[in-house]
Design an enzyme around this catalytic site. Structure first.
Site: not given
Ligand code: MRU
Length: 369
Positions: A53, A55, A90, A202, A243, A253
């Site tokens: 996960r 971006a 996604r 996360q 994202d 984000n």
């Molecule tokens: O749902 P996720 O864990 O994929 O979401 C990730 C985020 O929101 C991160 O902060 C984002 O991708 C920043 S990338 C380094």
């Protein structure tokens, strides 16, 4: 970056060229599990179920998903099918679409019998480019931290971050964490407030883990605590990832980012967003148009953790029948963002600001870079 002293990336190909391997992020921080991706369906599952996960990492995994598909059938129809299937996993992070567009652009020019090899080569290039972009984000963001450190005369710079925008969300270095790692490596004292980031945690499971592995001082806080610490002057700087950033500088984000931006605005704390150019959606005029992923309510109704007996277990935290909603992202308007830290430098969160760093988009024709 390192896990247990061993340098790792989040995704790689075995030395003989197959399979692709990833760190399964669903078992962190309790267990470091390596999972093999042998088919494009495996890659799609890894993205959807969040074994990978973040971006940038989603984009690179999708690129390898195309390469895995090409191993089995490299026809135009199979290429189309793989890209459509992977893109659907996604919706919010634009890096997924960006990486798939890149794979299509390159592979469309390659004869069918050479496509599998070309696909692995280009996926590897996207991974290497991501590492380089994230490294440069760190170098550019380091100056911001250095300036604050100079004013604090040796006291630690307190940086708040949300979700995991670390190396685990990318291939290496991270976006929001890259300036932090660069500052720490340069001997600047830093301390990170880590938002736990419900419902998938996360921050608690990944950001705290990777900061600890690198020896960066940090403190985990519940999602509601950040505003309190900002009011008290205990936060010098917020850095989050993204994202998707629109061409007007609006930022999608992880859910909860907007609330942190509001608190930062109210308390005068600088709020920066760190991103590679693969996260900029030049075709999207403003944040209201960004598709927001709605994930299963189960993620809100349950929590997963390690029991005293060592077993990882998921438990219900509500009464049966409780209704829940689970939007995975929110949009922070550009007016709340102090600046964007990119691989080309730091700019204002606005169309003009972005064009100072990416003048090739000045001519319009807002195709994704
Ligand atoms: O749902 P996720 O864990 O994929 O979401 C990730 C985020 O929101 C991160 O902060 C984002 O991708 C920043 S990338 C380094």
């Amino acid at each position: 970056m390192n896990i247990n002293g061993k340098a790792m990336r989040t995704i790689w190909v075995k030395p003989d060229g197959f399979p692709v391997e990833i760190i399964d992020q669903t078992t962190l921080p309790h267990e470091v599990t390596i999972v093999a991706l042998k088919t494009s369906d495996d890659a799609a599952y890894a993205i959807q179920a969040m074994l990978v996960r973040g971006a940038p990492l989603i984009g690179v995994t999708a690129a390898y998903g195309v390469a895995l598909a090409m191993r089995e059938d490299a026809s135009d129809a199979a290429l189309d099918e793989a890209i459509t299937m992977l893109a659907a996993q996604r919706p919010t992070a634009v890096n997924l679409r960006w990486a798939l567009d890149e794979m299509r652009r390159v592979l469309a020019q390659v004869p069918v019998d050479e496509r599998a090899r070309a696909a692995f080569k280009h996926a590897a290039k996207l991974a290497t480019d991501d590492v380089d972009m994230c490294r440069r984000i760190g170098v550019n963001g380091l100056d911001l931290i250095r300036d604050i450190a100079a004013r604090k005369r040796g006291k630690p710079v307190n940086i708040l971050t949300h979700c995991n925008a670390g190396w685990l969300a990318c291939v290496d270095w991270g976006t929001a964490t890259s300036p932090i790692y660069h500052a720490h490596n340069a001997g600047i004292p830093v301390h990170v407030w880590v938002d736990e980031t419900r419902p998938r945690n996360q921050g608690a499971s990944l950001t705290a883990f990777e900061l600890a592995q690198h020896g960066v001082p940090h403190t985990l806080i519940c999602d509601n605590a950040g505003g309190h610490y900002m009011q008290r002057g205990d936060v010098d700087l917020v850095i989050v990832g993204a994202d998707r950033v629109t061409r007007s500088g609006d930022v999608a984000n992880k859910i909860g980012t907007y609330l942190k931006a509001l608190a930062a605005h109210d308390t005068g704390v600088p709020f920066y967003v760190a991103l590679p150019s693969s996260t900029i959606d030049w075709a999207m005029p403003e944040g209201a148009g960004i598709p927001i992923e709605e994930r299963s309510a189960d993620e809100v109704l349950h929590m997963t953790g390690r029991m005293p007996n060592g077993k990882i277990q998921t438990i219900a935290i509500t009464a049966p029948g409780t209704a829940a909603r689970n939007p995975a992202f929110d949009v922070t308007p550009a007016r709340l963002v102090t600046g964007l830290i990119t691989e080309r430098g730091v700019c204002a969160a606005s169309h003009d600001g972005l064009l100072t760093l990416y003048p090739e988009h000045r001519a319009g024709g807002y195709a994704v870079a």
